[in-house]
Scaffold this motif. Structure first.
Motif, PDB file in Angstrom:
ATOM      1  N   SER A  49       0.845  -1.190   0.000  1.00 29.05           N
ATOM      2  CA  SER A  49       0.000   0.000   0.000  1.00 29.05           C
ATOM      3  C   SER A  49       0.882   1.243   0.000  1.00 29.05           C
ATOM      4  N   ALA A  50       0.573   2.178  -0.878  1.00 27.76           N
ATOM      5  CA  ALA A  50       1.336   3.430  -0.914  1.00 27.76           C
ATOM      6  C   ALA A  50       0.895   4.393   0.189  1.00 27.76           C
ATOM      7  N   ARG A  51      -0.182   4.037   0.923  1.00 31.55           N
ATOM      8  CA  ARG A  51      -0.616   4.887   2.025  1.00 31.55           C
ATOM      9  C   ARG A  51      -0.063   4.432   3.364  1.00 31.55           C
ATOM     10  N   GLY A  74       2.152   1.334   3.645  1.00 30.96           N
ATOM     11  CA  GLY A  74       3.319   0.464   3.572  1.00 30.96           C
ATOM     12  C   GLY A  74       3.030  -0.991   3.902  1.00 30.96           C
TER      13      GLY A  74
END
Lengths: 328, 328
Positions: free
Chosen positions: A96-98, A100
């Motif tokens: 997830s880029a939000r 990790g």
């Protein structure tokens, strides 16, 4: 903290995603993002295991606006064929880029890398090859020789393919596969100069350390994609050919100058102080591509982490319920 | 090529391996291997995701004689606590060192990293701390504050622990946990100078960017392990303290000079042209460690890929049938 992680096998990935125009568009958007200057793409982590004749590369990139980012591990162990195993393997991990958090592990044995690499060839052909391609040539006879020609055919539906490789048996097998897959005329040639002369689109897919294409083979109405070089010391295109072309394009300049065709060219004293355009800049129109049918263009592909993030996030979106959920 | 891959969760890993002298010995052997000069350990791949206040590090190392090598991915997303998630997560992947095939995926959410980091603290204490440690101090109150003290206690069974942290509540919680786990006397102090003065062994486990230990706090019969700094700009120990100590040891000089205490010291003009010894060199006896009970020693831990490879190969050996086999 324990959360659900999706584990997906190569077979499940092959069932979900293939080499088509959708995949090409996904990879094209990754190149466009790279041109925006907002992508974070660290240098490739590379480790050599000399005792095992192996190496391993790790690539990643963060693309703003993408929900996730991939970390891709590509081992290459070149004695594996002696014991019946493929040289190339590996996996991709999607985070997830939000937060990790690990979202998925794609146990693809290199399949997604094969796809995104071939798709980059199609992006290069779409934006740089002459509009009219009747004959395409490939130098190299491995997995990428097949996939690059298949990818190029999606955007330039040529009628004939020429195949050249050092091993006549492998060249014949590659030609038979391409004939079966594309239904076009396929010819094996032992003369790479003739292959280039007769083609409007040429792809090189070799691990060569000496050029497989010479400068004086170039001719008007030609595009070459060199995708084989991906390590320091590899070189497929004679440095003078890069200079002789009307346009030489890198997938990523910072990578091509250490592991692509630009490395040998710079070592030969060419392109000193010159920064070639990047494929993403051609895609977005920030820099000009082919200016006339007669132009000679060359695109140098070393493979970028942005492509890995793009294919991994794309696959995650279309997977549905495929794979095994592990609560970890 | 499809093969069996073992997927192991954090719970399964916690059941299989813990912080004990076996784990310390495993990590000690990794440091000894590092000193041999034959380990291949590339620079850390590091990517910042500024929009998400996140970063991700990738570490790896090949240790000759080890069956496998690990690639470890450590994301740190520092806004996670606002939504009830831990900042640190990640996983380790174990590859065959002969074929490069993926053998296991350890979905550990950072547990194995916590272990191998704490174990390195025990290695440092075993080889550098005074023989007699009656009081140990810790500056910091997080997971590593607890684990570092627990690890040090394995090799220096002190009777008293002093805890200092900026947040009194967190310091009290850390002290309570340590008291419960170790059964020793634990005291919270608001005075870090007194903590250092009263201790023979001090561990710093903070993300500080300004020193938390000053040079004039040092005294004879003291060992300090600074394990918090792991990124450029972090700094726990005043540069003058490194110089004032009888011995300053790095886990890896090439990492400490970019992301450890040596970075700030070099920036202050200290240690110019001087290469400190590495912990592995002390372990193997290649370089001298503590020379007398009165010595002041400091060990700087940034975390090495060799530790990851060591803990991952160790866990794989002792896992038995734990985990889920995926044929991929």
């Amino acid at each position: 903290m324990a959360h659900d992680i999706r584990i997906v096998t190569e077979d499940q990935l092959r069932a979900a995603v293939g080499l088509d125009l959708t995949t090409v568009d996904v990879i094209e958007r990754a190149f466009a993002a790279l041109a925006s200057g907002k992508v974070v793409m660290p240098p490739i982590l590379s480790m050599e295991l000399a005792e095992a004749n192996g190496e391993v590369d790790v690539k990643t990139a963060y693309i703003p606006g993408f929900d996730g980012f991939a970390i891709k591990v590509s081992p290459g162990f070149f004695d594996n064929p002696k014991i019946g195993l493929p040289s190339l393997n590996g996996l991709m991990i999607l985070f997830s880029a939000r937060t990790g958090l690990v979202e998925a592990v794609f146990l693809d044995n290199g399949y997604l890398t094969d796809l995104r690499t071939a798709a980059a060839g199609a992006v290069a052909a779409r934006h740089l090859a002459p509009e009219e391609v009747t004959t395409a040539g490939v130098i190299g006879t491995g997995v990428q020789a097949r996939l690059q020609i298949e990818a190029a055919h999606l955007v330039r539906p040529f009628a004939r393919v020429l195949v050249h490789g050092r091993d006549p048996g492998k060249a014949a097998a590659c030609a038979a596969d391409l004939q079966a897959r594309l239904g076009v005329e396929v010819e094996v040639t032992t003369d790479p100069a003739a292959l280039v002369r007769r083609s409007q689109l040429v792809v090189t897919t070799t691990p060569a350390r000496e050029p497989v294409i010479e400068a004086d083979w170039l001719h008007p109405e030609l595009h070459i994609t060199a995708m084989g070089s991906d390590q320091a010391g590899k070189n497929e295109i004679a440095p003078q050919a890069l200079l002789a072309a009307d346009l030489y394009v890198c997938d990523r300049v910072s990578q091509c100058e250490v592991s692509g065709e630009l490395e040998a060219a710079r070592a030969a004293g060419l392109f000193a102080g010159v920064t070639p355009p990047e494929l993403g800049e051609i895609v977005t129109g920030a820099k000009p591509g082919r200016r006339s049918p007669a132009d000679i263009t060359i695109c140098d592909l070393t493979g970028t982490g942005a492509q890995d993030t793009a294919i991994a996030t794309h696959v995650a979106r279309i997977l549905g319920s495929a794979g095994t959920i592990i609560h970890a």
